[in-house]
Design an enzyme around this catalytic site. Structure first.
Site, short mmCIF file in Angstrom:
data_model
loop_
_atom_site.label_atom_id
_atom_site.label_comp_id
_atom_site.label_asym_id
_atom_site.label_seq_id
_atom_site.Cartn_x
_atom_site.Cartn_y
_atom_site.Cartn_z
N GLU A 86 23.49 -3.90 28.27
CA GLU A 86 24.93 -4.01 28.05
C GLU A 86 25.63 -2.69 27.78
OE1 GLU A 86 25.60 -8.13 25.91
OE2 GLU A 86 23.53 -7.48 25.75
N THR A 103 16.94 -8.51 35.84
CA THR A 103 16.90 -7.24 35.12
C THR A 103 15.62 -6.46 35.35
OG1 THR A 103 15.96 -8.45 33.28
CG2 THR A 103 18.33 -8.11 33.24
#
Lengths: 704, 333
Positions: free
Chosen positions: A661, A462
């Site tokens: 998300e 990430t």
């Protein structure tokens, strides 16, 4: 020691980018070990029953084979109700693909051949693997997600709905979806006496440390979990999975380091997945589109061991003003692999249903779908009555509509064409909670002027390592390259899972706190750093306890343009636009990647992905990347991502909300709504495959 | 581990000799399918005879004005050849619609024709499959069969042949040149693959040890236009749900020459001879195309979840033929 430009908000490139692209970044099975043994697991070939015999004679005939483990001889683990780590402890078979044995050998090839040579005999029982809306085993779970109630009821839904001027009553379905990270679940395990070190592909080194300590009856400080680099997880590595436990068991048995990397075709049965859902949505509104009654009732499946409920009705408690509402979850236990977290569990499938229903309501009311959402914007969170710490859905919708050219489109259904293609556009909202979890961190100033930040964060691709360096350097007021960030090991100060989009907030906060304190101490001592350096430890338990009550969520709006081939029913996405309000964006480069990645995965959910339960054999049929279709480059158009500058003082010192998300939330609805706009066909079951669309298209367009 | 021998002969005779004497041996082309099957335990040859470097790497014009393609030519090479793109564009189109660039760089023409079905039961050694283990049964009929056959299947097997290239070759009346211990022979491509009947384990009519050396295309039909179109779930790297290759020559509004082949409907590329016969000499209209294709597809016996292939194949074929018949109305060529 001043920096000219703020580091937070700068598009800093990934600190480990060079290692990754040159192949020197080490993943779980890349660590060199001496006298290495390799393990290969054996999956059950029946769905339900019991092992009656295991014959490893042929497997053990090869001198390269060191051991064959099964419930008969494997090290005993402490009891737990976690189906993912309870391996080789009992002859009971709960689902096809469950591990029944493990071959350990001095080469990978020998281990694999041995695994294939192990003969397992079973006593079979009839199985039940198919979810139906009225399954007799459906029950109300005690809670869903992390401590959320299964059901919520406000006002009088039934009467209000019955009397509503406009009523929508529809059922949406999402299939089982599998995470399929690029790096399969893998581990290397080494014992030194009673001390265990594992290199494991996971999203939570502290959590896996705790789990292994419990299972093997060890003190936590005797377990070291390293996850320096992780090739994706999408939730499926959020807690310990079988490979790390099997590798540790095997290493203890054969007294050698053991490596275990799962083959792709075993993932579907052993690492979790998003359970299929059947979602009934009812909306009662007045002619102007104001929602008065809203019900979201979910049916899903879990395994016979453990319980995971895909909490898809939960986002409906947050999204729209609805004085009379009902949200419920019902789940049934089937003889299937255990489901678990997959990127935006709950929100992702739930918002497909809710945001599709909003599109249907807009049409029923003759309203523009953007306008309908603006009309139902709540002032406080409907379920809790709490004020939002910040909520800029309206701004996202307006800005998205402007950038997309939404209001220039021909809103009529099935009228736009380009060549033989039918063209349509759709919109949907996105939401995801802004979680923070307790974590610790240390900041260290060395005598040579360098700094080190330590936190057992997990960078699963990430950019976590990078953003933590930015947070630390900014708090310290020093250049980025003077800060070394150490993450990816349970030996570091304990921190929370890389999950729930909470990493940056949960890890960044104690990092910020430790660095701020360190900076104060350095100023105090006039930067005279003693030889051993100065170390400051911080945790955020107190800050979390003291937080005021707010509904904290990120929001977004997604717009999609699709083309449908009326000859074949093939749908391709031409444009995707996402506008998000997710607090302060700390690194626009890695944040953009996260949003794009989420939206790409949402595109896959809309058009491609889905696992088919084989009724006879009780397994998911698609177990490789040739049959489980994730988007290929040709499927993904240019994805346009923007964000609103959101100032929210109620979050954390950085002012950030999670972004891992929210990108996948709403994409499928935006695309499905666009397919409806293009064709007039409303497909309420994903994915929108050509065969599903074809028949309906023929009816709709009067084609042969 | 399972050991196997590997040989890389330099001429065809040696290759054939190696295989003829070894019942458990297999030819290895690009390995893009066979190696996968070996990893899955579906194939377990004790000898691999690598034929990818035999002197069958030429693409050359034949004396009669056709094209001879060596069996070891890589898919990407063939698709890129100017002669292929200009004179047999559907060969390029079919090749480029298949697999991924990396796979096309490795896969050979001969291997492409001999690749095995991607039926999920065939690839899973934990389950029965008559093609993999004769007599064990066919769970696909009641199980997961959305991608499987609607034409020419049997109660023993509903597998499809996955090749795109073979569909184009079938429509072009390609010949396959073979060599075996008994000497060379040639077959029309449409006779290479078998329907399953009660011997689904036999994909082709090849005898053990028989080697594909080349594929030969007859000269292009003058003034004919052609197209390959493939419907699939994913925009690339996906097998066809249905595909069609068509060659059409229209004179005075009437069909003068027509070839239609379907992919992903059967265990072999399906030459639609019934439809072709029905169209010959008929007006080249959408209506006539539809009626002819309906006659062809009347033989379809869909299963529970693959009935969509009937309308899909029909619409693909009618759409492609209609485009070909109308050069100025959005036709492809």
């Amino acid at each position: 020691m001043t920096t000219t430009k703020p580091l937070l908000g700068a598009p800093t490139a990934r600190l480990e980018a060079r290692e990754k692209v040159t192949g020197t970044a080490r993943y779980a099975t890349d660590y060199p070990t001496d006298r290495t043994a390799y393990a290969w697991p054996v999956p059950a070939t029946v769905v339900r029953g019991e092992i009656t015999a295991i014959d490893a004679t042929a497997a053990l005939a090869d001198p390269a084979v060191l051991a064959v483990l099964s419930h008969q001889n494997a090290p005993r683990l402490r009891e737990t109700d976690d189906p993912f780590v309870t391996v080789l402890q009992s002859p009971r078979i709960n689902h096809r693909g469950q591990y029944v044995a493990l071959a350990v050998a001095t080469s990978l090839e020998a281990a694999r051949a041995a695994a294939e040579a192990i003969r397992v005999t079973y006593r079979c029982e009839p199985h039940d693997v198919v979810l139906t809306p009225d399954h007799p085993g459906l029950y109300k779970p005690d809670e869903v997600g992390v401590g959320m109630p299964a059901d919520r009821e406000h006002g009088d839904f039934d009467t209000t709905y019955a009397n509503a001027r406009v009523r929508i009553d529809v059922v949406y379905e999402t299939p089982a979806l599998h995470n399929h990270p690029m790096e399969p679940h893998s581990a290397t395990a080494l014992w030194d006496g009673d001390e265990l070190t594992v290199y494991d592909s996971n999203q939570d080194s502290s959590g896996v440390q705790q789990a292994l300590a419990r299972l093997f009856g060890l003190a936590a400080d005797k377990v070291h979990v390293v996850n320096e680099h992780v090739g994706g997880g999408f939730g499926s590595k959020g807690s310990a999975r079988a490979p790390v436990v099997l590798a540790a068991m095997a290493a203890r048995t054969v007294r050698r380091p053991v490596k275990l990397a799962l083959p792709r075709n075993q993932l579907a049965a052993t690492i979790g997945y998003r359970a299929p859902t059947i979602q009934r949505i009812r909306v009662g509104a007045d002619a102007e589109g104001h929602i008065h009654a809203l019900a979201h009732e979910l049916v899903t499946q879990t395994a016979t061991v453990g319980e995971f409920v895909e909490f898809a009705a939960v986002p409906t408690r947050t999204m729209y003003h609805a004085p009379h509402s009902r949200t419920t979850h019902r789940v049934t236990r089937l003889d299937v692999p255990a489901p678990s977290w997959m990127r935006a569990p709950g929100e992702c499938p739930g918002m497909f249903a809710l945001e599709s229903a909003m599109d249907e309501l807009a049409l029923a009311c003759g309203l523009d779908p953007v306008e309908l959402r603006l009309r139902n914007e709540p002032t406080v969170e409907p379920d809790t009555g709490l004020p939002y710490s910040s909520r800029h859905l309206v701004e996202c919708l307006r800005e998205g509509a402007r950038r997309f050219g939404w209001h220039d489109r021909d809103a009529r259904i099935a009228t736009s064409r380009e060549g033989r293609f039918l063209i349509g556009s759709g919109v949907a909202a996105s939401t995801y909670p802004a979680f923070v979890m307790p974590s610790h961190a240390e900041a260290h100033a060395a005598a040579d002027g360098g700094y080190e930040v330590r936190v057992s964060a997990s960078d699963i691709g990430t950019g976590a390592r990078t953003v933590l360096a930015q947070i630390a350097a900014e708090a310290l007021g020093v250049p980025l390259d003077s800060v070394r960030v150490r993450v990816g090991s349970s030996d570091l100060p304990p921190a929370s899972v890389a999950g729930g989009s909470s990493g940056t907030a949960s890890w960044g906060w104690p990092v910020h706190k430790a660095c701020t304190e360190l900076r104060r101490r350095l100023a105090e001592c006039g930067h005279a750093v003693p030889e051993q350096g100065i170390t400051v430890a911080a945790d955020i338990a107190e800050e979390l306890d003291d937080r005021e009550d707010f509904a904290r969520h990120a929001f977004g709006a997604q717009f999609a343009e699709v083309q449908v081939d009326p000859v074949t029913g093939e749908t391709r996405v031409r444009r995707l636009l996402g506008v998000f309000a997710a607090g302060r964006i700390l690194n626009p480069r890695t944040a953009r990647s996260q949003f794009i990645g989420g939206m790409t995965m949402g595109l896959g959910m809309a058009l491609l992905e889905g696992s088919t339960m084989d009724r006879e054999f009780g397994d998911y049929a698609e177990r490789d990347l040739a049959s489980y279709h994730v988007p290929a480059c040709a499927d993904v158009p240019e994805i346009d991502v923007h964000w609103i500058d959101e100032e929210d003082p109620h979050l954390n010192p950085m002012g950030s909300k999670g972004i891992g998300e929210i990108g996948i939330v709403g994409t499928a609805a935006a695309i499905a709504n666009a397919v409806h706009h293009a064709t007039g066909v409303r497909l309420r079951a994903l994915p929108i495959h050509p065969d599903a669309l074809l028949t309906r298209l023929a009816d709709q367009l009067g084609l042969a | 581990m399972k050991e196997f021998r590997y040989e890389r002969p330099t001429d065809a005779d040696s290759a054939v000799a190696l295989l003829t004497d070894a019942p458990g041996a297999a030819y290895l082309g690009g390995g893009t399918n066979l190696v996968d099957l070996m990893k899955l335990g579906v194939a377990a040859p004790d000898l691999l005879v690598d034929v990818s470097r035999l002197p069958f790497e030429e693409v050359e014009e034949t004396d009669g004005g056709g094209l001879r393609v060596g069996a070891a030519v890589r898919n990407s090479t063939l698709a890129a050849r100017r002669m292929v793109r200009e004179r047999y564009p559907i060969v390029s189109e079919a090749l480029l619609s298949g697999a991924s660039a990396q796979l096309r760089n490795a896969a050979t023409v001969g291997g492409n024709l001999l690749q095995r079905t991607r039926c999920l039961y065939f690839q899973d050694v934990g389950k029965p499959c008559n093609k993999r283990r004769p007599g064990s049964g066919c769970p696909a009929r009641e199980g997961v069969h959305r991608d499987l056959a609607i034409l020419g299947a049997s109660e023993h097997c509903v597998a499809t042949h996955p090749s795109d290239l073979a569909v184009a070759l079938a429509a072009l009346d390609a010949m396959v040149h073979l060599v075996s211990a008994a000497g060379p022979r040639s077959l029309p491509l449409t006779e290479l693959h078998r329907l399953p009947g009660d011997e689904p384990h036999r994909d082709t009519v090849l005898r053990h040890g028989e080697l594909i050396t080349a594929v030969e295309l007859p000269p292009p039909v003058p003034e004919a236009r052609s197209a390959y179109r493939k419907a699939r779930d994913r925009a690339s790297y996906a097998f066809a749900l249905a595909s069609v290759a068509a060659v059409l020559q229209v004179r005075g509004g009437m069909v003068h020459h027509v070839r239609i082949a379907f992919g992903a409907l059967a265990a072999r590329p399906w030459r639609a001879r019934t439809a072709e016969e029905a169209l010959l000499g008929q007006p080249a209209t959408e209506e006539a195309f539809g009626e002819a294709v309906d006659r062809e597809l009347a033989a379809a016996r869909p299963l529970r979840d693959n009935g969509y292939k009937v309308p899909l194949a029909r619409r693909l074929a009618v759409s492609v033929l209609t485009d070909l018949a109308a050069p100025d109305a959005g036709g492809q060529r």
